[in-house]
Design a protein around this motif. Structure first.
Motif, PDB file in Angstrom:
ATOM      1  N   ASP A  34       8.207  10.067   9.082  1.00  0.00           N
ATOM      2  CA  ASP A  34       7.729  10.621   9.702  1.00  0.00           C
ATOM      3  C   ASP A  34       8.693  12.047   9.034  1.00  0.00           C
ATOM      4  OD1 ASP A  34       9.483  10.805  11.421  1.00  0.00           O
ATOM      5  OD2 ASP A  34       8.331  11.134  13.044  1.00  0.00           O
ATOM      6  N   GLY A  35       9.741  11.803   9.111  1.00  0.00           N
ATOM      7  CA  GLY A  35      10.171  13.153   8.826  1.00  0.00           C
ATOM      8  C   GLY A  35      11.582  13.020   9.216  1.00  0.00           C
ATOM      9  N   SER A  36      11.877  12.586  10.108  1.00  0.00           N
ATOM     10  CA  SER A  36      12.976  12.632  10.979  1.00  0.00           C
ATOM     11  C   SER A  36      12.972  11.330  11.957  1.00  0.00           C
ATOM     12  CB  SER A  36      12.896  13.634  12.268  1.00  0.00           C
ATOM     13  OG  SER A  36      11.115  13.529  13.101  1.00  0.00           O
ATOM     14  N   ILE A  37      13.600  11.176  13.041  1.00  0.00           N
ATOM     15  CA  ILE A  37      14.572   9.649  12.961  1.00  0.00           C
ATOM     16  C   ILE A  37      15.055  10.258  14.602  1.00  0.00           C
ATOM     17  CG2 ILE A  37      16.522   9.665  12.185  1.00  0.00           C
ATOM     18  CD1 ILE A  37      15.196   6.369  12.603  1.00  0.00           C
ATOM     19  N   ASP A  38      14.187  10.278  15.742  1.00  0.00           N
ATOM     20  CA  ASP A  38      15.317  10.025  17.024  1.00  0.00           C
ATOM     21  C   ASP A  38      15.982   8.906  17.393  1.00  0.00           C
ATOM     22  OD1 ASP A  38      13.667   7.927  18.641  1.00  0.00           O
ATOM     23  OD2 ASP A  38      12.557   9.228  18.337  1.00  0.00           O
ATOM     24  N   PRO A  39      17.343   9.176  17.967  1.00  0.00           N
ATOM     25  CA  PRO A  39      17.727   7.880  18.374  1.00  0.00           C
ATOM     26  C   PRO A  39      17.396   6.532  18.643  1.00  0.00           C
ATOM     27  CG  PRO A  39      19.113  10.265  19.502  1.00  0.00           C
ATOM     28  CD  PRO A  39      17.936  10.211  18.648  1.00  0.00           C
ATOM     29  N   SER A  40      16.840   7.348  19.601  1.00  0.00           N
ATOM     30  CA  SER A  40      16.384   5.995  20.496  1.00  0.00           C
ATOM     31  C   SER A  40      15.441   5.345  18.821  1.00  0.00           C
ATOM     32  CB  SER A  40      14.649   6.051  20.979  1.00  0.00           C
ATOM     33  OG  SER A  40      13.986   6.708  20.602  1.00  0.00           O
ATOM     34  N   GLU A  41      14.762   4.774  18.400  1.00  0.00           N
ATOM     35  CA  GLU A  41      13.892   4.852  17.403  1.00  0.00           C
ATOM     36  C   GLU A  41      15.017   3.817  16.331  1.00  0.00           C
ATOM     37  OE1 GLU A  41      10.130   5.762  13.976  1.00  0.00           O
ATOM     38  OE2 GLU A  41      11.413   7.495  14.514  1.00  0.00           O
ATOM     39  N   ARG A  42      16.050   4.889  16.039  1.00  0.00           N
ATOM     40  CA  ARG A  42      17.576   4.362  15.672  1.00  0.00           C
ATOM     41  C   ARG A  42      18.196   3.589  15.807  1.00  0.00           C
ATOM     42  NH1 ARG A  42      20.755   8.828  12.653  1.00  0.00           N
ATOM     43  NH2 ARG A  42      21.413   8.043  11.189  1.00  0.00           N
ATOM     44  N   GLN A  43      17.712   3.488  17.104  1.00  0.00           N
ATOM     45  CA  GLN A  43      18.866   1.755  17.794  1.00  0.00           C
ATOM     46  C   GLN A  43      17.396   1.190  17.608  1.00  0.00           C
ATOM     47  OE1 GLN A  43      21.710   1.440  18.707  1.00  0.00           O
ATOM     48  NE2 GLN A  43      20.805  -0.396  18.958  1.00  0.00           N
ATOM     49  N   ARG A  44      16.323   0.891  17.926  1.00  0.00           N
ATOM     50  CA  ARG A  44      15.614   0.196  18.308  1.00  0.00           C
ATOM     51  C   ARG A  44      15.723  -0.831  16.379  1.00  0.00           C
ATOM     52  NH1 ARG A  44      10.372  -0.111  15.946  1.00  0.00           N
ATOM     53  NH2 ARG A  44      10.449   2.178  16.190  1.00  0.00           N
ATOM     54  N   VAL A  45      15.398  -0.016  15.692  1.00  0.00           N
ATOM     55  CA  VAL A  45      15.454  -1.046  13.987  1.00  0.00           C
ATOM     56  C   VAL A  45      17.141  -1.116  13.578  1.00  0.00           C
ATOM     57  CG1 VAL A  45      15.178  -0.077  11.486  1.00  0.00           C
ATOM     58  CG2 VAL A  45      13.533   0.559  13.334  1.00  0.00           C
ATOM     59  N   ALA A  46      17.804  -1.072  14.051  1.00  0.00           N
ATOM     60  CA  ALA A  46      19.557  -1.301  13.985  1.00  0.00           C
ATOM     61  C   ALA A  46      19.098  -2.655  14.705  1.00  0.00           C
ATOM     62  CB  ALA A  46      20.475  -0.718  14.800  1.00  0.00           C
ATOM     63  N   ASP A  65      27.854  -4.811   7.259  1.00  0.00           N
ATOM     64  CA  ASP A  65      27.695  -4.715   5.942  1.00  0.00           C
ATOM     65  C   ASP A  65      25.629  -4.266   5.948  1.00  0.00           C
ATOM     66  OD1 ASP A  65      27.815  -3.738   3.446  1.00  0.00           O
ATOM     67  OD2 ASP A  65      26.756  -5.399   2.280  1.00  0.00           O
ATOM     68  N   LEU A  66      25.271  -4.562   6.559  1.00  0.00           N
ATOM     69  CA  LEU A  66      23.506  -4.482   6.545  1.00  0.00           C
ATOM     70  C   LEU A  66      23.666  -2.735   7.586  1.00  0.00           C
ATOM     71  CD1 LEU A  66      21.640  -7.555   7.765  1.00  0.00           C
ATOM     72  CD2 LEU A  66      22.193  -6.300   5.237  1.00  0.00           C
ATOM     73  N   HIS A  67      23.996  -3.102   8.775  1.00  0.00           N
ATOM     74  CA  HIS A  67      23.996  -1.662   9.474  1.00  0.00           C
ATOM     75  C   HIS A  67      24.747  -0.586   8.754  1.00  0.00           C
ATOM     76  CE1 HIS A  67      23.796   0.560  13.052  1.00  0.00           C
ATOM     77  NE2 HIS A  67      25.177   0.901  12.767  1.00  0.00           N
ATOM     78  N   ARG A  68      25.525  -0.434   8.413  1.00  0.00           N
ATOM     79  CA  ARG A  68      26.547   0.048   7.539  1.00  0.00           C
ATOM     80  C   ARG A  68      25.233   0.658   6.308  1.00  0.00           C
ATOM     81  NH1 ARG A  68      28.043   1.009   2.926  1.00  0.00           N
ATOM     82  NH2 ARG A  68      28.018  -1.964   2.009  1.00  0.00           N
ATOM     83  N   ARG A  69      24.807   0.063   5.946  1.00  0.00           N
ATOM     84  CA  ARG A  69      23.753   0.777   4.664  1.00  0.00           C
ATOM     85  C   ARG A  69      22.230   1.059   5.115  1.00  0.00           C
ATOM     86  NH1 ARG A  69      25.398  -1.849  -0.123  1.00  0.00           N
ATOM     87  NH2 ARG A  69      26.355  -3.904  -0.535  1.00  0.00           N
ATOM     88  N   PHE A  70      22.044   0.825   6.236  1.00  0.00           N
ATOM     89  CA  PHE A  70      21.101   1.117   6.318  1.00  0.00           C
ATOM     90  C   PHE A  70      21.747   2.458   7.400  1.00  0.00           C
ATOM     91  CE2 PHE A  70      19.186   2.106  11.175  1.00  0.00           C
ATOM     92  CZ  PHE A  70      17.890   2.502  10.704  1.00  0.00           C
ATOM     93  N   GLU A  71      22.454   2.879   7.922  1.00  0.00           N
ATOM     94  CA  GLU A  71      22.623   4.104   8.613  1.00  0.00           C
ATOM     95  C   GLU A  71      23.043   5.196   6.754  1.00  0.00           C
ATOM     96  OE1 GLU A  71      22.986   5.754  11.312  1.00  0.00           O
ATOM     97  OE2 GLU A  71      22.608   3.819  12.094  1.00  0.00           O
ATOM     98  N   GLU A  72      23.784   4.778   6.188  1.00  0.00           N
ATOM     99  CA  GLU A  72      23.759   5.492   4.933  1.00  0.00           C
ATOM    100  C   GLU A  72      22.194   5.854   4.396  1.00  0.00           C
ATOM    101  OE1 GLU A  72      26.047   2.516   1.899  1.00  0.00           O
ATOM    102  OE2 GLU A  72      28.026   2.899   3.100  1.00  0.00           O
ATOM    103  N   ASN A  73      21.394   5.140   3.660  1.00  0.00           N
ATOM    104  CA  ASN A  73      20.421   5.511   3.569  1.00  0.00           C
ATOM    105  C   ASN A  73      19.381   6.535   4.213  1.00  0.00           C
ATOM    106  OD1 ASN A  73      19.227   3.965   1.101  1.00  0.00           O
ATOM    107  ND2 ASN A  73      20.194   2.194   2.543  1.00  0.00           N
ATOM    108  N   LEU A  74      19.448   5.429   5.800  1.00  0.00           N
ATOM    109  CA  LEU A  74      19.447   6.965   6.913  1.00  0.00           C
ATOM    110  C   LEU A  74      19.581   8.114   6.794  1.00  0.00           C
ATOM    111  CD1 LEU A  74      18.973   5.607  10.175  1.00  0.00           C
ATOM    112  CD2 LEU A  74      17.024   6.487   8.578  1.00  0.00           C
TER     113      LEU A  74
END
Length: 151
Positions: A45-57, A73-82
């Motif tokens: 939706d063009g943004s991500i709130d901290p709870s959504e970020r945590q849930r997906v992680a 490594d997965l977490h790092r790649r996810f965060e870089e894309n985010l």
């Protein structure tokens, strides 16, 4: 059966299919495309709130198929894309779609990336229009007809 029940069943069915292919899904291209897909769906939706970020992680960390890879490594790649998507969604989306497109060479991996997107999108019980739209776009990037996944 209500819409929520159908969505939940569909996400569970996708996860079951992914689990069946777990031993085939070990390439770097799949890993990178999968993390790009997770970030894209999370920020659909063009943004991500901290709870959504945590849930997906958390979903990434506990997904059986993704246990083929180092969780840090997965977490790092996810965060870089985010980070790319939150800095400039339009520009970041181009980069993330290129990452997703790397899985195109292996059809089983490409389909698994789409299934991951559906699992992540449906994890909260609601696969919204923004999430459906980005997964549909990823289908095109991977050369997969969206209708194959009812998108």
């Amino acid at each position: 059966m209500g819409l929520w029940d159908r969505l939940k069943d569909s996400a569970q069915q996708m996860q079951t299919q992914l689990n069946a292919k777990k031993n085939e899904l070990k390439s770097g291209a799949f890993r990178d495309a999968g993390m790009a897909m997770c970030a894209l769906v999370a920020a659909a939706d063009g943004s991500i709130d901290p709870s959504e970020r945590q849930r997906v992680a958390q979903l990434i960390a506990t997904n059986d198929v993704l246990r083929n890879f180092d969780p840090a490594d997965l977490h790092r790649r996810f965060e870089e894309n985010l980070d790319k998507l939150t800095a400039d969604f339009s520009l970041g989306k181009v980069s993330v779609m290129q990452e997703i497109g790397k899985a195109k060479k292996k059809p089983a991996e490409a389909r698994a990336v789409i299934q991951i997107g559906i699992v992540i999108g449906g994890a909260d019980g609601y696969f919204d229009d923004h999430e459906r739209a980005v997964v549909r776009e990823a289908c095109f990037a991977l050369g997969i007809p969206p209708a194959e996944f009812d998108l």
